[in-house]
Design a protein around this motif. Structure first.
Motif, PDB file in Angstrom:
ATOM      1  N   ILE A   9       6.846 -11.994  -5.778  1.00 31.92           N
ATOM      2  CA  ILE A   9       5.334 -11.638  -5.602  1.00 31.92           C
ATOM      3  C   ILE A   9       4.867 -11.226  -4.246  1.00 31.92           C
ATOM      4  O   ILE A   9       4.206 -10.169  -4.382  1.00 31.92           O
ATOM      5  N   ILE A  10       5.246 -11.697  -3.447  1.00 35.13           N
ATOM      6  CA  ILE A  10       4.795 -11.359  -1.775  1.00 35.13           C
ATOM      7  C   ILE A  10       5.552 -10.110  -1.648  1.00 35.13           C
ATOM      8  O   ILE A  10       4.592  -9.067  -1.122  1.00 35.13           O
ATOM      9  N   ILE A  11       6.585 -10.004  -1.953  1.00 35.49           N
ATOM     10  CA  ILE A  11       7.447  -8.399  -1.748  1.00 35.49           C
ATOM     11  C   ILE A  11       6.611  -7.350  -2.679  1.00 35.49           C
ATOM     12  O   ILE A  11       6.382  -6.420  -2.308  1.00 35.49           O
ATOM     13  N   LEU A  12       6.205  -7.681  -3.953  1.00 33.64           N
ATOM     14  CA  LEU A  12       5.503  -7.041  -4.716  1.00 33.64           C
ATOM     15  C   LEU A  12       3.922  -6.321  -4.078  1.00 33.64           C
ATOM     16  O   LEU A  12       3.888  -5.240  -4.332  1.00 33.64           O
ATOM     17  N   ALA A  13       3.428  -7.669  -3.629  1.00 31.65           N
ATOM     18  CA  ALA A  13       1.905  -7.298  -2.882  1.00 31.65           C
ATOM     19  C   ALA A  13       2.363  -6.229  -1.719  1.00 31.65           C
ATOM     20  O   ALA A  13       1.600  -5.244  -1.679  1.00 31.65           O
ATOM     21  N   ILE A  14       3.283  -6.470  -0.963  1.00 30.21           N
ATOM     22  CA  ILE A  14       3.586  -5.347   0.062  1.00 30.21           C
ATOM     23  C   ILE A  14       3.876  -4.035  -0.318  1.00 30.21           C
ATOM     24  O   ILE A  14       3.354  -3.208   0.120  1.00 30.21           O
ATOM     25  N   GLY A  15       4.755  -4.005  -1.345  1.00 29.06           N
ATOM     26  CA  GLY A  15       4.935  -2.629  -2.032  1.00 29.06           C
ATOM     27  C   GLY A  15       3.715  -2.026  -2.217  1.00 29.06           C
ATOM     28  O   GLY A  15       3.704  -0.792  -2.212  1.00 29.06           O
ATOM     29  N   ILE A  16       2.824  -2.801  -3.112  1.00 28.32           N
ATOM     30  CA  ILE A  16       1.591  -2.182  -3.619  1.00 28.32           C
ATOM     31  C   ILE A  16       0.785  -1.614  -2.207  1.00 28.32           C
ATOM     32  O   ILE A  16       0.643  -0.470  -2.508  1.00 28.32           O
ATOM     33  N   ALA A  17       0.739  -2.592  -1.337  1.00 27.09           N
ATOM     34  CA  ALA A  17       0.063  -2.102  -0.086  1.00 27.09           C
ATOM     35  C   ALA A  17       0.725  -0.884   0.608  1.00 27.09           C
ATOM     36  O   ALA A  17      -0.126   0.057   0.976  1.00 27.09           O
ATOM     37  N   MET A  18       1.913  -0.756   0.296  1.00 23.26           N
ATOM     38  CA  MET A  18       2.622   0.290   1.200  1.00 23.26           C
ATOM     39  C   MET A  18       2.039   1.771   0.319  1.00 23.26           C
ATOM     40  O   MET A  18       1.825   2.643   0.904  1.00 23.26           O
ATOM     41  N   ILE A  19       2.101   1.514  -1.092  1.00 26.59           N
ATOM     42  CA  ILE A  19       1.694   2.589  -1.669  1.00 26.59           C
ATOM     43  C   ILE A  19       0.250   3.196  -1.475  1.00 26.59           C
ATOM     44  O   ILE A  19      -0.106   4.409  -1.322  1.00 26.59           O
ATOM     45  N   VAL A  20      -0.585   2.133  -1.321  1.00 25.30           N
ATOM     46  CA  VAL A  20      -1.903   2.471  -0.980  1.00 25.30           C
ATOM     47  C   VAL A  20      -2.002   3.161   0.269  1.00 25.30           C
ATOM     48  O   VAL A  20      -2.734   3.995   0.346  1.00 25.30           O
ATOM     49  N   VAL A  21      -1.301   2.466   1.253  1.00 26.42           N
ATOM     50  CA  VAL A  21      -1.551   3.154   2.661  1.00 26.42           C
ATOM     51  C   VAL A  21      -0.644   4.711   2.671  1.00 26.42           C
ATOM     52  O   VAL A  21      -1.314   5.565   3.320  1.00 26.42           O
ATOM     53  N   GLY A  22       0.325   4.823   1.820  1.00 21.92           N
ATOM     54  CA  GLY A  22       0.722   6.062   1.878  1.00 21.92           C
ATOM     55  C   GLY A  22      -0.079   7.170   1.304  1.00 21.92           C
ATOM     56  O   GLY A  22      -0.278   8.098   1.654  1.00 21.92           O
ATOM     57  N   SER A  23      -0.882   6.626   0.191  1.00 18.79           N
ATOM     58  CA  SER A  23      -1.668   7.533  -0.368  1.00 18.79           C
ATOM     59  C   SER A  23      -2.897   7.974   0.301  1.00 18.79           C
ATOM     60  O   SER A  23      -3.333   8.964   0.487  1.00 18.79           O
ATOM     61  N   VAL A  24      -3.324   6.782   1.203  1.00 23.34           N
ATOM     62  CA  VAL A  24      -4.690   7.288   1.984  1.00 23.34           C
ATOM     63  C   VAL A  24      -3.922   8.160   3.342  1.00 23.34           C
ATOM     64  O   VAL A  24      -4.745   8.952   3.741  1.00 23.34           O
ATOM     65  N   LEU A  25      -2.754   7.865   3.733  1.00 18.78           N
ATOM     66  CA  LEU A  25      -2.393   8.797   4.701  1.00 18.78           C
ATOM     67  C   LEU A  25      -1.994  10.118   4.137  1.00 18.78           C
ATOM     68  O   LEU A  25      -2.178  11.154   4.889  1.00 18.78           O
TER      69      LEU A  25
END
Length: 82
Positions: A9-25
């Motif tokens: 679940i922690i890895i899933l949360a980190i993956g989703i956070a990376m997707i959000v940061v990538g979309s912002v970038l």
């Protein structure tokens, strides 16, 4: 099994956070010195891979927990005894 599910679940949360940061970038207009769209694409790709793999692991552990559980059969036995 609980540690595996928590870690996944922690890895899933980190993956989703990376997707959000990538979309912002991707939405930022970059100067000529540094182009962050490649970094954004890398974040998105790694985030999608992490989210997909952790989803597979969570599904597998959920199925394994359901197969391992004997709650249904123990409830049937207790109902028959009454």
């Amino acid at each position: 099994m609980k540690k595996l599910i928590t870690t996944t679940i922690i890895i899933l949360a980190i993956g989703i956070a990376m997707i959000v940061v990538g979309s912002v970038l991707k939405g930022i207009t970059w100067s000529a010195d540094f182009d962050g769209t490649q970094l954004a694409s890398a974040f998105n790709n790694i985030g999608y891979i992490a989210a997909a793999l952790s989803g597979v692991v969570l599904t597998g552990t959920g199925i394994a927990a359901a197969v391992k559980s004997n709650n249904c059969s123990s409830e049937e036995k207790s109902d028959k005894e009454k």
